[in-house]
Design an enzyme around this catalytic site. Structure first.
Site, short mmCIF file in Angstrom:
data_model
loop_
_atom_site.label_atom_id
_atom_site.label_comp_id
_atom_site.label_asym_id
_atom_site.label_seq_id
_atom_site.Cartn_x
_atom_site.Cartn_y
_atom_site.Cartn_z
N GLU A 158 0.82 -1.22 0.00
CA GLU A 158 0.00 0.00 0.00
C GLU A 158 0.85 1.27 0.00
O GLU A 158 0.42 2.31 -0.51
CB GLU A 158 -0.96 0.01 1.19
CG GLU A 158 -2.08 -1.02 1.11
CD GLU A 158 -1.69 -2.38 1.68
OE1 GLU A 158 -0.48 -2.59 1.96
OE2 GLU A 158 -2.58 -3.24 1.84
N PHE A 201 -11.00 -6.93 14.73
CA PHE A 201 -9.96 -7.40 13.82
C PHE A 201 -9.67 -6.33 12.77
O PHE A 201 -10.58 -5.82 12.13
CB PHE A 201 -10.42 -8.71 13.14
CG PHE A 201 -9.43 -9.21 12.13
CD1 PHE A 201 -8.16 -9.64 12.53
CD2 PHE A 201 -9.74 -9.23 10.78
CE1 PHE A 201 -7.25 -10.09 11.60
CE2 PHE A 201 -8.82 -9.68 9.83
CZ PHE A 201 -7.57 -10.11 10.25
N GLN A 202 -8.43 -5.99 12.64
CA GLN A 202 -7.95 -4.98 11.68
C GLN A 202 -8.58 -3.61 11.89
O GLN A 202 -8.76 -2.84 10.94
CB GLN A 202 -8.14 -5.46 10.23
CG GLN A 202 -7.26 -6.67 9.92
CD GLN A 202 -7.15 -7.02 8.46
OE1 GLN A 202 -8.09 -6.81 7.70
NE2 GLN A 202 -6.02 -7.60 8.07
N LYS A 213 -17.23 -0.53 6.75
CA LYS A 213 -17.69 -1.53 5.78
C LYS A 213 -19.21 -1.48 5.60
O LYS A 213 -19.72 -1.59 4.48
CB LYS A 213 -17.26 -2.92 6.28
CG LYS A 213 -17.47 -4.03 5.28
CD LYS A 213 -16.79 -5.30 5.74
CE LYS A 213 -16.91 -6.38 4.66
NZ LYS A 213 -16.20 -7.60 5.04
N MET A 249 24.58 8.01 1.18
CA MET A 249 24.55 9.32 1.81
C MET A 249 24.87 9.22 3.30
O MET A 249 25.56 10.07 3.86
CB MET A 249 23.18 9.97 1.59
CG MET A 249 23.09 11.40 2.09
SD MET A 249 24.36 12.46 1.35
CE MET A 249 23.46 13.18 -0.02
C1 LIG Z 1 12.65 5.49 4.50
C2 LIG Z 1 13.97 6.10 4.83
N1 LIG Z 1 14.80 5.48 5.70
C3 LIG Z 1 16.00 6.03 5.99
C4 LIG Z 1 16.39 7.19 5.43
C5 LIG Z 1 17.74 7.82 5.78
N2 LIG Z 1 18.61 7.86 4.60
C6 LIG Z 1 18.75 8.95 3.82
S1 LIG Z 1 19.76 8.71 2.53
C7 LIG Z 1 20.05 7.13 2.97
C8 LIG Z 1 20.95 6.26 2.16
C9 LIG Z 1 20.40 5.95 0.82
O1 LIG Z 1 21.16 4.90 0.26
P1 LIG Z 1 20.92 4.44 -1.22
O2 LIG Z 1 19.48 4.23 -1.47
O3 LIG Z 1 21.80 3.27 -1.51
O4 LIG Z 1 21.35 5.70 -2.07
P2 LIG Z 1 22.78 6.42 -2.18
O5 LIG Z 1 22.86 7.41 -1.07
O6 LIG Z 1 23.84 5.36 -2.05
O7 LIG Z 1 22.76 7.06 -3.50
C10 LIG Z 1 19.36 6.80 4.15
C11 LIG Z 1 19.44 5.49 4.83
C12 LIG Z 1 15.48 7.81 4.54
N3 LIG Z 1 15.73 8.99 3.97
N4 LIG Z 1 14.30 7.23 4.25
#
Ligand SMILES: Cc1ncc(C[n+]2csc(CCOP(=O)(O)OP(=O)(O)O)c2C)c(N)n1
Length: 591
Positions: free
Chosen positions: A68, A130-131, A180, A495
């Site tokens: 979802e 439920f749910q 529902k 990052m």
């Molecule tokens: C849902 C979610 N969880 C954690 C983060 C924290 N976060 C920001 S950038 C990043 C790393 C992203 O890694 P990747 O998708 O491999 O991309 P890259 O930076 O290597 O290009 C994380 C964990 C986020 N922004 N969103």
């Protein structure tokens, strides 16, 4: 049953055949009346009556997602690409809670998404049935409006209101929770014809219904005109509001009339042509040095449709201290929220820019532009060998002669995609700016691809974010949604790894990330997949992915420890950019 009803539009008494329908049928009819033809959703117990009715309405195409969250992002992508409300559907409990990240993403970036959730029957509510989940309570802070429909007679108007609220003013998500037994209860259908929604094709300059305030009622306009006519070092900072208002032309004309350079924020990218000589680039944490320095040296900033968030301003106390700020925003509460504002103009960006165009005398800020040109630094490329993002992005641009839309995920690749691709057409860069939601790109690109069937739509993700929603490849196959997926594989949550390298002594805690064999994964889904290592065959591989009908997945093996430069350390001022690789610190944790 024959009944008399009052015409909603004319207010005259008319005779009409009114039918008695179930709540689910009323819901379908009202969606059609609102001009909806596409829904992203996932069925379950509490929403089954709606799914039972759905096949009776072939005008409503339903896309069965695999999660979802993806339904909400896909609806969001569709809305961003079209300017119409995107619609997602889920059952109660886990179905509804799975929408939450998608709704929060839409809320932060002002996207009109209408979410429809089933709820347990009224008699069961409040009994931990439920749910059963209080999805209204959960989503209240992350929607513009959320409503529980308690009587079938109220359903049609609740849906109409949901669309109106989602679209009007500053857009945003709205949730309608329908028990529902309200879906199965019967009531007279009082609807009319297909009125459709406000909005239009955002790619061609359409915009949502943004009433704003009448320009004549803005006493501060004269002061804004005076400041814009007399400033020596003015800048325009253009945000998402340009795209929401479809104010591309007005922004360009105003900039050209005054010679004021234009900065586009992450969400403002593609609101102004990148090749335009007045375009400076992106500000903030990963903004170019000359852009941030220009902000620090400016004496006037005209901010249009942006919220001056911390990623843009850096340390607020040190942000643009010599500049007066004129802030145009549709939402009064944004004025002065983050930066002290000399003049706040509340209203639609297009209308207000039009007003400025006719009032600010033509001028040329040549000396100031020369000054900024002197601030430009050679770009620091941390890619020593192998594939560079620049090469990948230029191959993507070339393969479609620039006619494509890029949907990016969150991380290092997002910054490269923002900074290195030359966006020329309005609203062709779509990303999760406010919430920074990893996993956004792949499902959002599905919504964009369905809105823009005539051009390639790329989902560009890191190996982390891709793995958050890659299950949607199955949706693309089942529904024939031709998203072109690019995974920038650096073997890290890049990052976060970069922050660990710069600020945590290179302790790579929980950032090395394993990936499956994406080419074989693509094959398992029956789609085209290819891995590109080194520069050889890059252009040909990208062209092939574009030329093949249907979805395709390209995995780009990029340098593992490359960094995004420049970077303003968190909490530092825009003047304090890290411009090059820091001296290597000892690696504390072996990978
Ligand atoms: C849902 C979610 N969880 C954690 C983060 C924290 N976060 C920001 S950038 C990043 C790393 C992203 O890694 P990747 O998708 O491999 O991309 P890259 O930076 O290597 O290009 C994380 C964990 C986020 N922004 N969103």
């Amino acid at each position: 049953m024959k009944a008399k009803r009052r015409s909603r539009s004319l207010g005259t008494e008319i005779s009409a055949l009114s039918e008695v329908l179930t709540g689910s049928q009323i819901l379908c009819r009202t969606l059609l009346e609102q001009g909806v033809d596409l829904l992203f959703g996932y069925p379950g117990g509490a929403i089954m009556p709606f799914y039972h009715a759905l096949p009776e309405y072939p005008g409503l195409r339903h896309v069965l997602v695999r999660h979802e969250q993806a339904a909400a992002h896909a609806a969001d992508g569709y809305a961003r690409a079209t300017g119409r409300a995107g619609v997602c559907v889920a059952t109660s409990g886990p179905g509804a809670t799975n929408l939450v990240t998608g709704l929060a993403t839409a809320h932060m970036d002002n996207t009109p998404v209408v979410a429809i959730t089933g709820q347990v029957a009224r008699a069961m509510m409040g009994r931990d049935a439920f749910q059963e989940t209080d999805i209204i309570g959960i989503t209240q802070p992350i929607t513009k409006h959320s409503v529980l429909v308690e009587e079938v007679e109220d359903l049609a108007d609740a849906v109409r209101e949901a669309f109106a609220v989602a679209l009007e003013g500053r857009p945003g998500p709205v949730l309608i929770d329908i028990p529902k037994d309200v879906q199965t209860a019967r009531a007279a259908w009082t609807g009319g014809g297909a009125d459709g929604q406000a909005g239009g094709d955002r790619a061609s300059g359409g915009r949502w219904g943004l009433p704003g305030r009448a320009v004549a009622g803005l006493p501060d306009l004269d002061e804004a005109v005076r400041l814009l006519s007399t400033a020596h070092r003015p800048l325009i900072m253009a945000g998402h509001g340009i795209i929401l208002a479809g104010a591309y032309e007005e922004l360009r004309i105003f900039a050209e009339r005054t010679g004021i350079p234009v900065i586009t924020t992450l969400l403002g990218i593609s609101g102004f042509p990148e090749s335009h000589p007045l375009h400076l680039g992106m500000p903030g944490m990963h903004g170019e040095v000359h852009v941030n320095r220009a902000i620090q040296q400016a004496d006037l900033i005209l901010g249009v449709g942006l919220r001056f968030d911390d990623r843009v301003t850096g340390n607020l106390a040190a942000f643009a201290r010599g500049a007066k700020v004129i802030h145009i925003d549709l939402d009064r509460s944004e004025i002065g929220k983050n930066v002290p504002t000399a003049v706040g103009l509340v209203g639609d960006a297009r209308t207000l820019l039009e007003a400025l165009i006719s009032r600010v005398p033509a001028r040329d800020c040549e000396a100031w532009r020369d000054e900024i040109a002197g601030l430009v630094r050679p770009r620091v490329d941390s890619f020593r060998d192998g594939l560079s993002p620049e090469a990948i992005l230029s191959a993507i641009a070339d393969a479609s002669a620039g006619r494509c839309t890029i949907v990016s995920d969150v991380g290092q690749h997002q910054m490269w995609v923002a900074k290195l691709f030359r966006y020329q057409r309005p609203n062709t860069h779509i990303t999760s700016g406010g919430l920074g939601t990893m996993g956004f790109a792949v499902p959002a690109a599905m919504g964009v691809a369905m809105a823009r069937p005539d051009e390639p739509v790329w989902a560009i993700s890191g190996d982390g974010g891709f793995q958050m929603n890659m299950q949607e490849m199955a949706t693309m196959v089942q529904e024939n949604i031709p998203v072109k997926m690019a995974v920038f594989n650096n073997g890290y949550l890049g990052m976060v790894r970069q922050w660990q390298q710069f600020f945590h002594g290179r302790r790579y805690s929980a950032t090395p990330i394993w990936s499956p064999d994406y080419v074989r994964l693509a094959e398992a889904y029956g789609i085209h997949g290819r891995r590109i290592e080194g520069g050889a065959g890059l252009e040909e591989a990208v062209r092939e992915a574009v030329a093949r009908p249907g979805p395709a997945l390209l995995e780009f093996m990029i340098e593992q420890e490359a960094n995004v430069f420049p970077m303003i350390p968190p909490g530092a001022s825009l003047s304090d950019a890290i411009e090059a690789e820091p001296a290597p610190a000892p690696r504390l944790v072996p990978v």
